[in-house]
Design a protein around this motif. Structure first.
Motif, PDB file in Angstrom:
ATOM      1  N   LEU A 253       0.849  -1.197   0.000  1.00 39.09           N
ATOM      2  CA  LEU A 253       0.000   0.000   0.000  1.00 39.09           C
ATOM      3  C   LEU A 253       0.887   1.250   0.000  1.00 39.09           C
ATOM      4  N   ALA A 254       2.119   1.106   0.544  1.00 41.36           N
ATOM      5  CA  ALA A 254       3.069   2.227   0.545  1.00 41.36           C
ATOM      6  C   ALA A 254       3.437   2.630  -0.885  1.00 41.36           C
ATOM      7  N   ASP A 255       3.337   1.685  -1.826  1.00 39.71           N
ATOM      8  CA  ASP A 255       3.615   1.986  -3.245  1.00 39.71           C
ATOM      9  C   ASP A 255       2.345   2.413  -3.963  1.00 39.71           C
ATOM     10  N   ASP A 256       1.264   2.579  -3.196  1.00 40.43           N
ATOM     11  CA  ASP A 256      -0.028   2.904  -3.795  1.00 40.43           C
ATOM     12  C   ASP A 256      -0.444   1.800  -4.779  1.00 40.43           C
ATOM     13  N   PHE A 257      -0.161   0.558  -4.388  1.00 41.54           N
ATOM     14  CA  PHE A 257      -0.414  -0.595  -5.257  1.00 41.54           C
ATOM     15  C   PHE A 257      -1.206  -1.634  -4.468  1.00 41.54           C
ATOM     16  N   GLU A 258      -2.273  -2.128  -5.072  1.00 35.84           N
ATOM     17  CA  GLU A 258      -3.095  -3.155  -4.412  1.00 35.84           C
ATOM     18  C   GLU A 258      -2.589  -4.539  -4.802  1.00 35.84           C
ATOM     19  N   PHE A 259      -1.917  -5.192  -3.876  1.00 37.22           N
ATOM     20  CA  PHE A 259      -1.436  -6.548  -4.177  1.00 37.22           C
ATOM     21  C   PHE A 259      -2.625  -7.493  -4.373  1.00 37.22           C
ATOM     22  N   LEU A 260      -3.678  -7.269  -3.585  1.00 41.50           N
ATOM     23  CA  LEU A 260      -4.897  -8.087  -3.694  1.00 41.50           C
ATOM     24  C   LEU A 260      -6.018  -7.199  -4.236  1.00 41.50           C
ATOM     25  N   PRO A 261      -6.165  -7.137  -5.558  1.00 42.23           N
ATOM     26  CA  PRO A 261      -7.161  -6.233  -6.124  1.00 42.23           C
ATOM     27  C   PRO A 261      -8.563  -6.581  -5.630  1.00 42.23           C
ATOM     28  N   THR A 262      -9.302  -5.570  -5.259  1.00 41.80           N
ATOM     29  CA  THR A 262     -10.708  -5.651  -4.797  1.00 41.80           C
ATOM     30  C   THR A 262     -10.862  -6.307  -3.423  1.00 41.80           C
ATOM     31  N   TRP A 263      -9.776  -6.741  -2.797  1.00 41.90           N
ATOM     32  CA  TRP A 263      -9.891  -7.334  -1.455  1.00 41.90           C
ATOM     33  C   TRP A 263     -10.091  -6.227  -0.437  1.00 41.90           C
ATOM     34  N   SER A 264     -10.888  -6.483   0.601  1.00 46.40           N
ATOM     35  CA  SER A 264     -11.018  -5.507   1.682  1.00 46.40           C
ATOM     36  C   SER A 264     -10.859  -6.227   3.015  1.00 46.40           C
ATOM     37  N   GLU A 265     -10.459  -5.476   4.016  1.00 45.31           N
ATOM     38  CA  GLU A 265     -10.130  -6.049   5.331  1.00 45.31           C
ATOM     39  C   GLU A 265     -11.272  -6.888   5.905  1.00 45.31           C
ATOM     40  N   ASP A 266     -12.508  -6.495   5.582  1.00 46.85           N
ATOM     41  CA  ASP A 266     -13.647  -7.194   6.191  1.00 46.85           C
ATOM     42  C   ASP A 266     -14.094  -8.415   5.378  1.00 46.85           C
ATOM     43  N   GLN A 267     -13.313  -8.749   4.326  1.00 51.80           N
ATOM     44  CA  GLN A 267     -13.720  -9.889   3.501  1.00 51.80           C
ATOM     45  C   GLN A 267     -13.031 -11.183   3.952  1.00 51.80           C
ATOM     46  N   GLN A 268     -13.811 -12.244   4.025  1.00 49.33           N
ATOM     47  CA  GLN A 268     -13.250 -13.552   4.367  1.00 49.33           C
ATOM     48  C   GLN A 268     -12.290 -13.984   3.269  1.00 49.33           C
ATOM     49  N   TRP A 269     -11.142 -14.537   3.669  1.00 51.43           N
ATOM     50  CA  TRP A 269     -10.135 -14.972   2.700  1.00 51.43           C
ATOM     51  C   TRP A 269     -10.700 -16.007   1.715  1.00 51.43           C
ATOM     52  N   GLU A 270     -11.424 -16.975   2.241  1.00 51.31           N
ATOM     53  CA  GLU A 270     -11.958 -18.045   1.371  1.00 51.31           C
ATOM     54  C   GLU A 270     -12.893 -17.463   0.309  1.00 51.31           C
ATOM     55  N   GLU A 271     -13.642 -16.445   0.721  1.00 49.94           N
ATOM     56  CA  GLU A 271     -14.577 -15.809  -0.211  1.00 49.94           C
ATOM     57  C   GLU A 271     -13.782 -15.095  -1.320  1.00 49.94           C
ATOM     58  N   PHE A 272     -12.702 -14.424  -0.913  1.00 55.88           N
ATOM     59  CA  PHE A 272     -11.867 -13.697  -1.889  1.00 55.88           C
ATOM     60  C   PHE A 272     -11.261 -14.659  -2.910  1.00 55.88           C
ATOM     61  N   ILE A 273     -10.639 -15.743  -2.427  1.00 60.58           N
ATOM     62  CA  ILE A 273      -9.967 -16.641  -3.392  1.00 60.58           C
ATOM     63  C   ILE A 273     -11.003 -17.356  -4.267  1.00 60.58           C
ATOM     64  N   TYR A 274     -12.184 -17.603  -3.707  1.00 57.23           N
ATOM     65  CA  TYR A 274     -13.233 -18.213  -4.532  1.00 57.23           C
ATOM     66  C   TYR A 274     -13.643 -17.236  -5.647  1.00 57.23           C
ATOM     67  N   ARG A 275     -13.772 -15.953  -5.281  1.00 58.63           N
ATOM     68  CA  ARG A 275     -14.192 -14.947  -6.264  1.00 58.63           C
ATOM     69  C   ARG A 275     -13.137 -14.794  -7.364  1.00 58.63           C
ATOM     70  N   MET A 276     -11.861 -14.810  -6.978  1.00 57.79           N
ATOM     71  CA  MET A 276     -10.785 -14.703  -7.976  1.00 57.79           C
ATOM     72  C   MET A 276     -10.828 -15.896  -8.936  1.00 57.79           C
ATOM     73  N   SER A 277     -11.020 -17.069  -8.346  1.00 58.33           N
ATOM     74  CA  SER A 277     -11.022 -18.288  -9.138  1.00 58.33           C
ATOM     75  C   SER A 277     -12.244 -18.347 -10.073  1.00 58.33           C
ATOM     76  N   ALA A 278     -13.390 -17.879  -9.561  1.00 57.10           N
ATOM     77  CA  ALA A 278     -14.594 -17.829 -10.405  1.00 57.10           C
ATOM     78  C   ALA A 278     -14.374 -16.849 -11.554  1.00 57.10           C
ATOM     79  N   GLY A 279     -13.720 -15.728 -11.259  1.00 52.66           N
ATOM     80  CA  GLY A 279     -13.440 -14.723 -12.298  1.00 52.66           C
ATOM     81  C   GLY A 279     -12.579 -15.302 -13.404  1.00 52.66           C
ATOM     82  N   ARG A 280     -11.653 -16.187 -13.021  1.00 49.44           N
ATOM     83  CA  ARG A 280     -10.792 -16.826 -14.024  1.00 49.44           C
ATOM     84  C   ARG A 280     -11.626 -17.713 -14.953  1.00 49.44           C
TER      85      ARG A 280
END
Ligand SMILES: CC(C)(COP(=O)(O)OP(=O)(O)OC[C@H]1O[C@@H](n2cnc3c(N)ncnc32)[C@H](O)[C@@H]1OP(=O)(O)O)[C@@H](O)C(=O)NCCC(=O)NCCS
Length: 180
Positions: free
Chosen positions: A28-55
């Motif tokens: 975030l110090a580089d103003d770069f999102e390593f995990l695009p669209t991820w937010s602190e309040d999101q469950q990790w499993e939900e995030f990786i499922y969403r990324m995988s579905a997007g693929r």
């Protein structure tokens, strides 16, 4: 420092949660999102499922395109990530491009960005993209060097896009045929 092994590229999985979130915070110090669209309040499993579905092209929000997130590991250690967009919408054609990468700060200057970009090029090529658009900020010397190393050539008609805030985005095309 050279890699201890060849880099492994794969989608993020359950066991990567801590490393990936640490990388996200570090960049975030580089103003770069390593995990695009991820937010602190999101469950990790939900995030990786969403990324995988997007693929797979599933559950894509209106106006978005099929995309994927791949992480690079050196001997199990997360060193970077690459986002791949398999097609372009208007915004991606102007500014976002097909491929976006970031390298964890302590693993920079070892060729990881170039390896991530090459991986992204192979991935879009497999989806039928012959010319990949890769963009970067005109002040980002590391990314410019990476794109040139991968064979990037400035768009002939619109080599850059200038924003109202004075920032300039450079627009490069890379033939995926010569990057297999
Ligand atoms: C830009 C970034 C991706 C470069 O990653 P990296 O792994 O250090 O890059 P590499 O080691 O693959 O280097 C690729 C080329 O860039 C050059 N380079 C890397 N960082 C550089 C810098 N800060 N200044 C000048 N050149 C740089 C390298 O020397 C190399 O060129 P060479 O092989 O001709 O020597 C990394 O600094 C980063 O993640 N920055 C924050 C996120 C970001 O800007 N992402 C790109 C968005 S478009």
């Amino acid at each position: 420092m050279a890699f201890t092994t060849a880099l492994e590229f794969r989608e993020l999985a359950s066991q990567d949660e801590q490393q990936a979130i640490d990388a996200h915070h570090a960049m975030l110090a580089d103003d770069f999102e390593f995990l695009p669209t991820w937010s602190e309040d999101q469950q990790w499993e939900e995030f990786i499922y969403r990324m995988s579905a997007g693929r797979r092209g599933e559950n894509i929000p209106d106006g978005w395109v099929r995309s994927a997130l791949f992480a690079a590991f050196d001997d199990g250690e997360l060193v970077g990530r690459v986002s791949v967009r398999y097609e372009l919408n208007d915004w991606l054609l102007q500014k976002g491009g097909h491929i976006g990468y970031g390298v964890v700060p302590e693993h920079r200057r070892r060729g990881v960005a170039a390896a991530l970009c090459q991986f992204g090029l192979r991935e879009v090529q497999a989806a039928g993209v012959d010319q990949a658009l890769v963009t970067c900020d005109s002040t980002n010397a590391g990314s410019i060097a990476t794109i040139l190393k991968c064979g990037g050539e400035l768009d002939q008609q619109f080599p850059h896009l200038d924003a109202a805030d004075g920032t300039r985005t450079l627009r490069y095309w890379i033939s995926t045929q010569s990057n297999r």
